[in-house]
Design a protein around this motif. Structure first.
Motif, PDB file in Angstrom:
ATOM      1  N   PRO A  65       7.335  -6.430   0.715  1.00 34.16           N
ATOM      2  CA  PRO A  65       6.007  -6.445   1.329  1.00 34.16           C
ATOM      3  C   PRO A  65       5.033  -5.486   0.635  1.00 34.16           C
ATOM      4  N   LYS A  66       3.808  -5.921   0.562  1.00 35.03           N
ATOM      5  CA  LYS A  66       2.679  -5.148   0.011  1.00 35.03           C
ATOM      6  C   LYS A  66       2.664  -5.017  -1.511  1.00 35.03           C
ATOM      7  N   THR A  67       3.467  -5.830  -2.177  1.00 31.87           N
ATOM      8  CA  THR A  67       3.437  -5.792  -3.635  1.00 31.87           C
ATOM      9  C   THR A  67       2.382  -6.755  -4.195  1.00 31.87           C
ATOM     10  N   GLY A  68       1.678  -7.475  -3.292  1.00 24.51           N
ATOM     11  CA  GLY A  68       0.655  -8.427  -3.745  1.00 24.51           C
ATOM     12  C   GLY A  68       1.117  -9.869  -3.605  1.00 24.51           C
ATOM     13  N   THR A  69       2.029 -10.115  -2.668  1.00 32.18           N
ATOM     14  CA  THR A  69       2.608 -11.461  -2.539  1.00 32.18           C
ATOM     15  C   THR A  69       1.566 -12.525  -2.154  1.00 32.18           C
ATOM     16  N   ASN A  70       0.602 -12.150  -1.319  1.00 35.10           N
ATOM     17  CA  ASN A  70      -0.407 -13.150  -0.933  1.00 35.10           C
ATOM     18  C   ASN A  70      -1.275 -13.541  -2.133  1.00 35.10           C
ATOM     19  N   TRP A  71      -1.527 -12.571  -2.970  1.00 31.85           N
ATOM     20  CA  TRP A  71      -2.319 -12.826  -4.190  1.00 31.85           C
ATOM     21  C   TRP A  71      -1.553 -13.781  -5.122  1.00 31.85           C
ATOM     22  N   LEU A  72      -0.304 -13.433  -5.392  1.00 34.19           N
ATOM     23  CA  LEU A  72       0.484 -14.255  -6.314  1.00 34.19           C
ATOM     24  C   LEU A  72       0.835 -15.613  -5.701  1.00 34.19           C
ATOM     25  N   VAL A 151       6.863  -7.164  -8.491  1.00 30.53           N
ATOM     26  CA  VAL A 151       7.097  -5.745  -8.183  1.00 30.53           C
ATOM     27  C   VAL A 151       5.771  -4.986  -8.297  1.00 30.53           C
ATOM     28  N   ARG A 152       5.714  -3.858  -7.602  1.00 33.16           N
ATOM     29  CA  ARG A 152       4.512  -3.005  -7.655  1.00 33.16           C
ATOM     30  C   ARG A 152       5.000  -1.570  -7.627  1.00 33.16           C
ATOM     31  N   ASN A 153       4.250  -0.662  -8.215  1.00 34.17           N
ATOM     32  CA  ASN A 153       4.739   0.720  -8.254  1.00 34.17           C
ATOM     33  C   ASN A 153       4.925   1.259  -6.828  1.00 34.17           C
ATOM     34  N   VAL A 159       1.552   3.311   0.099  1.00 36.26           N
ATOM     35  CA  VAL A 159       0.247   3.524   0.741  1.00 36.26           C
ATOM     36  C   VAL A 159      -0.249   2.228   1.388  1.00 36.26           C
ATOM     37  N   SER A 160      -0.096   1.133   0.668  1.00 38.12           N
ATOM     38  CA  SER A 160      -0.543  -0.156   1.200  1.00 38.12           C
ATOM     39  C   SER A 160       0.222  -0.497   2.493  1.00 38.12           C
ATOM     40  N   TYR A 161       1.519  -0.237   2.467  1.00 44.40           N
ATOM     41  CA  TYR A 161       2.369  -0.548   3.640  1.00 44.40           C
ATOM     42  C   TYR A 161       2.024   0.371   4.821  1.00 44.40           C
ATOM     43  N   SER A 214       4.749  -7.684 -12.732  1.00 43.06           N
ATOM     44  CA  SER A 214       4.275  -6.571 -11.903  1.00 43.06           C
ATOM     45  C   SER A 214       2.819  -6.767 -11.488  1.00 43.06           C
ATOM     46  N   TYR A 215       2.505  -6.190 -10.348  1.00 39.46           N
ATOM     47  CA  TYR A 215       1.131  -6.183  -9.822  1.00 39.46           C
ATOM     48  C   TYR A 215       0.214  -5.530 -10.860  1.00 39.46           C
ATOM     49  N   GLU A 216       0.714  -4.466 -11.479  1.00 40.70           N
ATOM     50  CA  GLU A 216      -0.085  -3.713 -12.438  1.00 40.70           C
ATOM     51  C   GLU A 216      -0.444  -4.572 -13.650  1.00 40.70           C
ATOM     52  N   LYS A 248     -11.127 -17.620  -8.988  1.00 39.92           N
ATOM     53  CA  LYS A 248     -10.896 -18.020  -7.597  1.00 39.92           C
ATOM     54  C   LYS A 248      -9.970 -17.054  -6.864  1.00 39.92           C
ATOM     55  N   THR A 249      -9.078 -16.382  -7.606  1.00 39.68           N
ATOM     56  CA  THR A 249      -8.118 -15.491  -6.943  1.00 39.68           C
ATOM     57  C   THR A 249      -8.432 -14.008  -7.184  1.00 39.68           C
ATOM     58  N   SER A 250      -9.664 -13.713  -7.615  1.00 36.69           N
ATOM     59  CA  SER A 250     -10.022 -12.297  -7.757  1.00 36.69           C
ATOM     60  C   SER A 250     -10.025 -11.678  -6.357  1.00 36.69           C
ATOM     61  N   PHE A 251      -9.868 -10.366  -6.297  1.00 37.68           N
ATOM     62  CA  PHE A 251      -9.823  -9.696  -4.996  1.00 37.68           C
ATOM     63  C   PHE A 251     -11.086 -10.036  -4.187  1.00 37.68           C
ATOM     64  N   GLN A 252     -12.244  -9.939  -4.847  1.00 38.76           N
ATOM     65  CA  GLN A 252     -13.513 -10.176  -4.164  1.00 38.76           C
ATOM     66  C   GLN A 252     -13.590 -11.598  -3.612  1.00 38.76           C
ATOM     67  N   LEU A 269      -5.212  -7.587   5.564  1.00 40.73           N
ATOM     68  CA  LEU A 269      -4.558  -7.791   4.266  1.00 40.73           C
ATOM     69  C   LEU A 269      -5.372  -7.305   3.065  1.00 40.73           C
ATOM     70  N   PHE A 270      -6.643  -7.708   3.013  1.00 43.45           N
ATOM     71  CA  PHE A 270      -7.450  -7.390   1.821  1.00 43.45           C
ATOM     72  C   PHE A 270      -8.070  -6.002   1.995  1.00 43.45           C
ATOM     73  N   ARG A 271      -7.327  -4.983   1.571  1.00 49.74           N
ATOM     74  CA  ARG A 271      -7.744  -3.609   1.792  1.00 49.74           C
ATOM     75  C   ARG A 271      -8.532  -3.112   0.584  1.00 49.74           C
ATOM     76  N   LYS A 272      -7.846  -2.666  -0.480  1.00 46.51           N
ATOM     77  CA  LYS A 272      -8.556  -2.150  -1.650  1.00 46.51           C
ATOM     78  C   LYS A 272      -8.312  -2.994  -2.898  1.00 46.51           C
ATOM     79  N   GLY A 273      -7.076  -3.429  -3.050  1.00 46.42           N
ATOM     80  CA  GLY A 273      -6.745  -4.266  -4.203  1.00 46.42           C
ATOM     81  C   GLY A 273      -6.881  -3.565  -5.538  1.00 46.42           C
ATOM     82  N   VAL A 274      -6.467  -2.286  -5.599  1.00 49.44           N
ATOM     83  CA  VAL A 274      -6.549  -1.549  -6.876  1.00 49.44           C
ATOM     84  C   VAL A 274      -5.216  -0.863  -7.182  1.00 49.44           C
TER      85      VAL A 274
HETATM   86  P1  A3P Z   1      -3.811  -2.652  -0.951  1.00 53.78           P
HETATM   87  O1  A3P Z   1      -3.379  -2.394   0.456  1.00 53.78           O
HETATM   88  O2  A3P Z   1      -3.393  -1.574  -1.910  1.00 53.78           O
HETATM   89  O3  A3P Z   1      -5.262  -2.967  -1.059  1.00 53.78           O
HETATM   90  P2  A3P Z   1       0.920  -8.380   0.168  1.00 53.78           P
HETATM   91  O4  A3P Z   1       0.147  -9.624  -0.065  1.00 53.78           O
HETATM   92  O5  A3P Z   1       2.262  -8.406  -0.491  1.00 53.78           O
HETATM   93  O6  A3P Z   1       0.955  -8.041   1.602  1.00 53.78           O
HETATM   94  O7  A3P Z   1       0.156  -7.215  -0.606  1.00 53.78           O
HETATM   95  C1  A3P Z   1      -1.091  -6.745  -0.148  1.00 53.78           C
HETATM   96  C2  A3P Z   1      -1.742  -5.938  -1.247  1.00 53.78           C
HETATM   97  O8  A3P Z   1      -2.230  -6.841  -2.261  1.00 53.78           O
HETATM   98  C3  A3P Z   1      -2.964  -5.185  -0.704  1.00 53.78           C
HETATM   99  O9  A3P Z   1      -3.040  -3.968  -1.469  1.00 53.78           O
HETATM  100  C4  A3P Z   1      -4.081  -6.144  -1.043  1.00 53.78           C
HETATM  101  O10 A3P Z   1      -5.357  -5.555  -1.077  1.00 53.78           O
HETATM  102  C5  A3P Z   1      -3.633  -6.622  -2.420  1.00 53.78           C
HETATM  103  N1  A3P Z   1      -4.293  -7.875  -2.803  1.00 53.78           N
HETATM  104  C6  A3P Z   1      -4.470  -8.987  -2.060  1.00 53.78           C
HETATM  105  N2  A3P Z   1      -5.181  -9.908  -2.743  1.00 53.78           N
HETATM  106  C7  A3P Z   1      -5.443  -9.375  -3.944  1.00 53.78           C
HETATM  107  C8  A3P Z   1      -6.168  -9.843  -5.093  1.00 53.78           C
HETATM  108  N3  A3P Z   1      -6.737 -11.025  -5.117  1.00 53.78           N
HETATM  109  N4  A3P Z   1      -6.256  -9.005  -6.160  1.00 53.78           N
HETATM  110  C9  A3P Z   1      -5.684  -7.784  -6.137  1.00 53.78           C
HETATM  111  N5  A3P Z   1      -4.999  -7.277  -5.077  1.00 53.78           N
HETATM  112  C10 A3P Z   1      -4.890  -8.071  -3.988  1.00 53.78           C
END
Ligand code: A3P
Length: 315
Positions: A65-72, A151-153, A159-161, A214-216, A248-252, A269-274
């Motif tokens: 969880p919180k490694t960016g799974t929704n993004w990927l 994976v994410r660091n 912090v995200s979790y 990796s997320y990075e 289309k899948t940028s954080f913004q 879910l969409f907190r900082k994304g950095v």
């Molecule tokens: P932060 O809390 O550091 O912002 P998961 O999807 O596994 O729950 O991971 C959530 C993390 O992925 C959150 O990190 C979220 O902001 C980040 N995230 C979601 N969509 C993203 C995107 N399009 N680009 C970059 N990071 C994204």
């Protein structure tokens, strides 16, 4: 709206509402020594999962969880549909099938009968899970299904979790960052220990049907990352497809559409994304403790190099 999204929003919104009135003691259950949210899964579901039959063309995404799974997850869906070149009608049929079957957004969520219903899904199925290898159904490894592992660091993941735990009504809150940090280091969170997960996946990193990303790396160059993913799954896309999907899948872009795609959950879910937001919370001692633990568990591994621990995690 993308496949299965309407149903996912309904399920998560329902779980969020349930969580608002649930006593914290009832929010989690333990199965084979690991905690899970009681509003989303059950021991019966996890038991039924053992007999799940993977198909050789399943597209599987696994990540703690919180490694960016929704993004990927979103990226993968876009890559898969661009490769398949579904017509509008085919797309609609696929969406209707998923909706009718009442599936969940994660393999381990939902009712025990879900795995039977999943047999009726047309190929290629996209399956997303937070489970580590030893809790996945054996067919994942026996079939030729390909598994993309995200994976994410550990510092940014922690912090995200932390923010997620405290904002999610269906998870019990922590009274302080320090209390939470101890739980993270001891693996006392839902889906268990970050370190156990990562160490386990690292052991599978040379398997031909498993690819680690990796997320990075995706943050540094998303198009390059997507090209590697497409090559792994055998997807064929144009340069234009890759740049369209990256936009289309940028954080913004995802955050702006989050109410449509994720309902109320989108605000959480969409907190900082950095990369690097761990610096705002880690004390010097916590930073050193994490560096020691990472070195002990993963120092010198391919995975540590891939997430560039020395670049992104050193004070
Ligand atoms: P932060 O809390 O550091 O912002 P998961 O999807 O596994 O729950 O991971 C959530 C993390 O992925 C959150 O990190 C979220 O902001 C980040 N995230 C979601 N969509 C993203 C995107 N399009 N680009 C970059 N990071 C994204």
């Amino acid at each position: 709206m993308s496949r299965n999204r309407e149903r996912a929003i309904e399920t998560v919104d329902k779980a969020l509402a349930q969580g608002e009135t649930m006593p914290p003691a009832d929010m989690l259950f333990s199965y084979r020594g690991v905690l899970y949210p009681a509003t989303l899964s059950s021991p019966e579901t996890l038991e039924a999962l053992k007999s799940f039959e993977a198909r050789s063309d399943d597209v599987i995404l696994a990540g703690y969880p919180k490694t960016g799974t929704n993004w990927l997850d979103q990226m993968l869906r876009e890559l898969e549909s661009a490769d398949a070149r579904y017509t509008e009608e085919e797309m609609k049929e696929r969406m209707d099938a998923e909706k009718k079957l009442e599936l969940s957004v994660r393999l381990e969520f939902g009712d025990p009968g879900m795995y039977e219903r999943m047999k009726r899904l047309p190929s290629r199925r996209i399956i997303v899970t937070h489970l580590p290898p030893h809790l996945l159904p054996p067919s994942f490894f026996q079939s030729k299904a390909k598994i993309l592992v995200l994976v994410r660091n550990p510092k940014d993941t922690a912090v995200s979790y932390y923010h997620f735990y405290n904002k999610m009504p269906l998870l019990p809150s922590f009274s302080s960052w320090d209390e939470y940090f101890a739980a993270f280091m001891n693996g006392k969170l839902t889906w268990g220990s970050y370190f156990d997960h990562t160490v386990e996946w690292n052991k599978h990193s040379d398997h031909e049907n498993i690819m680690l990303i990796s997320y990075e790396e995706l943050q540094e160059d998303q198009v390059l990352g997507m090209k590697k993913i497409a090559a792994f799954f055998g997807f064929s896309l144009s340069e234009e497809d890759f740049s369209r999907i990256a936009k289309k899948t940028s954080f913004q872009a995802m955050k702006e559409k989050s109410h449509e795609t994720h309902g109320k959950f989108g605000d959480i879910l969409f907190r900082k994304g950095v990369v690097g937001s761990w610096r705002e919370l880690f004390s010097k001692a916590q930073n050193e403790e994490m560096d020691r633990k990472f070195e002990e568990c993963l120092g010198g591994t391919k995975l540590a190099a891939m997430m560039k621990y020395d670049v992104y995690c050193k004070a």
